[in-house]
Design a protein around this motif. Structure first.
Motif, mmCIF file in Angstrom:
data_model
loop_
_atom_site.group_PDB
_atom_site.id
_atom_site.type_symbol
_atom_site.label_atom_id
_atom_site.label_comp_id
_atom_site.label_asym_id
_atom_site.label_seq_id
_atom_site.Cartn_x
_atom_site.Cartn_y
_atom_site.Cartn_z
ATOM 1 N N THR A 1 0.838 -1.198 0.000
ATOM 2 C CA THR A 1 0.000 0.000 0.000
ATOM 3 C C THR A 1 0.876 1.253 0.000
ATOM 4 O OG1 THR A 1 -1.771 -1.103 1.214
ATOM 5 C CG2 THR A 1 -1.735 1.298 1.309
ATOM 6 N N ALA A 2 0.616 2.150 -0.920
ATOM 7 C CA ALA A 2 1.324 3.430 -0.926
ATOM 8 C C ALA A 2 0.698 4.330 0.129
ATOM 9 C CB ALA A 2 1.239 4.084 -2.296
ATOM 10 N N ILE A 3 1.535 4.922 0.988
ATOM 11 C CA ILE A 3 1.044 5.749 2.094
ATOM 12 C C ILE A 3 1.589 7.167 1.950
ATOM 13 C CG2 ILE A 3 1.156 6.117 4.597
ATOM 14 C CD1 ILE A 3 0.993 3.174 5.017
ATOM 15 N N VAL A 4 0.708 8.132 2.095
ATOM 16 C CA VAL A 4 1.082 9.550 2.066
ATOM 17 C C VAL A 4 0.870 10.114 3.466
ATOM 18 C CG1 VAL A 4 0.681 11.813 1.045
ATOM 19 C CG2 VAL A 4 0.408 9.752 -0.348
ATOM 20 N N LEU A 5 1.932 10.613 4.078
ATOM 21 C CA LEU A 5 1.866 11.209 5.403
ATOM 22 C C LEU A 5 1.849 12.727 5.267
ATOM 23 C CD1 LEU A 5 4.620 9.069 7.202
ATOM 24 C CD2 LEU A 5 2.170 8.596 7.074
ATOM 25 N N VAL A 6 0.883 13.377 5.889
ATOM 26 C CA VAL A 6 0.827 14.837 5.904
ATOM 27 C C VAL A 6 1.511 15.307 7.177
ATOM 28 C CG1 VAL A 6 -0.662 16.869 5.914
ATOM 29 C CG2 VAL A 6 -1.315 14.840 4.588
ATOM 30 N N GLY A 7 2.453 16.228 7.062
ATOM 31 C CA GLY A 7 3.202 16.715 8.215
ATOM 32 C C GLY A 7 3.021 18.198 8.430
ATOM 33 N N HIS A 8 2.994 18.603 9.688
ATOM 34 C CA HIS A 8 2.963 20.033 10.017
ATOM 35 C C HIS A 8 4.357 20.623 9.860
ATOM 36 C CE1 HIS A 8 -0.721 19.239 12.832
ATOM 37 N NE2 HIS A 8 -0.999 19.094 11.554
ATOM 38 N N VAL A 9 4.419 21.934 9.738
ATOM 39 C CA VAL A 9 5.706 22.615 9.679
ATOM 40 C C VAL A 9 5.806 23.577 10.854
ATOM 41 C CG1 VAL A 9 5.982 22.455 7.175
ATOM 42 C CG2 VAL A 9 4.805 24.411 8.152
ATOM 43 N N THR A 10 7.038 23.822 11.281
ATOM 44 C CA THR A 10 7.287 24.778 12.352
ATOM 45 C C THR A 10 7.280 26.196 11.801
ATOM 46 O OG1 THR A 10 9.675 24.639 12.038
ATOM 47 C CG2 THR A 10 8.679 23.056 13.556
ATOM 48 N N LYS A 11 7.407 27.193 12.694
ATOM 49 C CA LYS A 11 7.401 28.584 12.226
ATOM 50 C C LYS A 11 8.636 28.915 11.406
ATOM 51 C CE LYS A 11 9.247 30.193 16.676
ATOM 52 N NZ LYS A 11 8.996 31.048 17.849
ATOM 53 N N GLU A 12 9.698 28.083 11.528
ATOM 54 C CA GLU A 12 10.888 28.283 10.689
ATOM 55 C C GLU A 12 10.718 27.667 9.307
ATOM 56 O OE1 GLU A 12 11.137 26.957 13.768
ATOM 57 O OE2 GLU A 12 11.920 28.681 14.868
ATOM 58 N N GLY A 13 9.622 26.904 9.097
ATOM 59 C CA GLY A 13 9.371 26.298 7.794
ATOM 60 C C GLY A 13 9.821 24.866 7.674
#
Length: 458
Positions: free
Chosen positions: A208-220
């Motif tokens: 199964t191909a999995i796509v993880l969505v990640g948050h970013v910090t204020k530095e990007g």
């Protein structure tokens, strides 16, 4: 009651320390230690036992290997960044600022894959199923058959993946997922690292191909330890200005394709739409040529793009300013020194401002020649001719060095109707090449020749 034991985990490398330190003792990064609950030391079943598989030593010649099969997502710009499409068992990490369009694009891609006959799963930890359904209707995805699971517990997500066996699954987002095996809160370094490790192993084992969505910090940077980027196959960054309707997806790492590829999207009422000709975004629409403007061709991965470089030279005070947007400021100072020493153009008492139109960032040195010509054009108040472009690296000795894939750059310029080009001599096209019909190409060896040629054409 006894106080719970705590430890400090590094956001960069994931190393632990029993007390807070200003500098991580493992990777020497500053101010990266975050307090979290210490894991129990009681003897229990090793939670990593499922990840370890028995393997034998084999030579490379004896291993059967075939090219990976790619499944197009139905969005050409996303496929370009991914290297051609989704790879079976591949793990993709995509990060970006809040509200930039990560969830919107992935929901559109899942719907396209579902309509093509593939089984899909959208795991949401930040929204309810009703909220995802409302967004799909706003995007015009009526009657979508994408499966949705609102869950944040890792064990339940893995059980669902094992039971349904989708071809592609999206985890939105990895920072909301937690495992019962750990006592720390969701989003902590330990939780993000372990959940990503288990999901990656599940993808490799099941296909199964999995796509993880990640948050970013204020530095990007992507929130969580940097080891998260090393675990996955592909890392994509969503970039864009909230005041602009255009979005860029840039590949930072890709085990199945070229890095530094970009995809360009336009945000519309019906979601994100691919932009097939991004050069139009980065070129200003002047009815007549204006001083201080020069077009160059830059390479983003395998794609040549035309970008307008604008310069403004104005009288400064005793300490003139040098400011660049989208270009390296130190390189601008070096080019001004070369311009003075080898071309006799002095800007010592002038403020110099340089900008790459459209918010694009240019890191390659092939922009040197265009920057110097635009500065000279602004200083003299004379515009370069219509349909003019230039590219090439300039050295400290004043020589103009060739740019990689110069033929592809010139073909893109000819296709868009440019008529005059100043390039390094090593990038001159072969004679009688019909791909460059209508484009007059001048080759130069030194910056003095380029300046003299620009004056004669203006």
């Amino acid at each position: 009651m006894a106080k719970d034991k705590t430890q400090y985990i590094c956001n960069e490398c994931g190393g632990s320390s029993p007390k807070w330190l200003g500098k991580c003792p493992h990777c020497n990064a500053w101010n990266t230690l975050v307090e979290s609950a210490a894991e129990s030391t009681a003897p229990s079943k090793n939670r990593f036992a499922a990840l370890a598989k028995t393997a034998e030593v084999t030579t490379l010649a004896d291993i059967e290997a075939t090219d990976v099969q790619r499944t197009p997502t139905g969005h050409d710009e996303l496929d370009r960044v991914l290297g051609g499409g989704i790879v079976e068992g591949g793990v993709v990490l995509i990060g970006g600022d809040p509200g930039i369009g990560k969830s919107t694009l992935l929901l559109q891609a899942l719907d396209s894959l579902q309509r093509s006959g593939l089984k899909t799963l959208y795991v949401t930890g930040e929204e309810s199923g009703a909220q995802v359904a409302l967004r799909s209707r706003r995007l015009g995805l009526d009657g979508s058959q994408v499966s949705v699971l609102a869950e944040i517990q890792l064990e339940k997500i893995l059980a669902t993946l094992d039971a349904t066996r989708p071809a592609i699954a999206v985890i939105d987002s990895i920072q909301t997922v937690y495992s019962d095996q750990l006592t720390s809160a969701p989003g902590s370094v330990a939780q993000v690292r372990e959940c990503a490790a288990h999901l990656t192993r599940a993808a490799k084992a099941s296909g199964t191909a999995i796509v993880l969505v990640g948050h970013v910090t204020k530095e990007g940077a992507l929130a969580g330890p940097r080891v998260l980027e090393h675990m996955v196959d592909t890392v994509l960054y969503f970039e864009g200005d909230t005041h602009s309707s255009f979005r860029l997806i840039r590949a930072i790492k890709n085990r199945f394709g070229a890095v530094n590829e970009i995809g360009v999207f336009a945000m519309t009422e019906k979601g994100l739409k691919g932009v097939s000709n991004p050069s139009a975004i980065f070129l200003s629409q002047h009815s007549e040529p204006v001083p201080g403007s020069c077009v160059m061709v830059t390479l983003e991965g395998t794609r040549p793009m035309l970008v307008e470089i604008q310069a403004l030279v104005d009288s400064g005070g005793p300490s003139p300013r040098r400011l660049s947007v989208g270009l390296d400021r130190d390189r601008l100072a070096m080019l001004l020194a070369v311009l003075h020493r080898h071309a006799g153009v002095a800007c010592m008492d002038q403020d110099v401002f340089v900008n790459a139109v459209g918010g694009v960032r240019i890191s390659e040195p092939a922009a040197d020649l265009a920057v110097m010509l635009s500065i000279t054009s602004s200083l003299r108040g004379k515009a370069l001719p219509k349909g003019f472009l230039a590219f090439g690296e300039v050295g400290l000795a004043g020589e103009v060095r060739p740019a990689p894939r110069g033929q592809d750059r010139l073909k893109e310029a000819a296709k868009l109707g440019f008529s005059v080009a100043v390039v390094p001599k090593a990038n001159l096209p072969r004679k009688n090449d019909k791909a460059f019909d209508g484009l007059t190409v001048h080759g130069v060896d030194r910056i003095e020749e380029a300046m003299e040629l620009a004056r004669s054409l203006a």
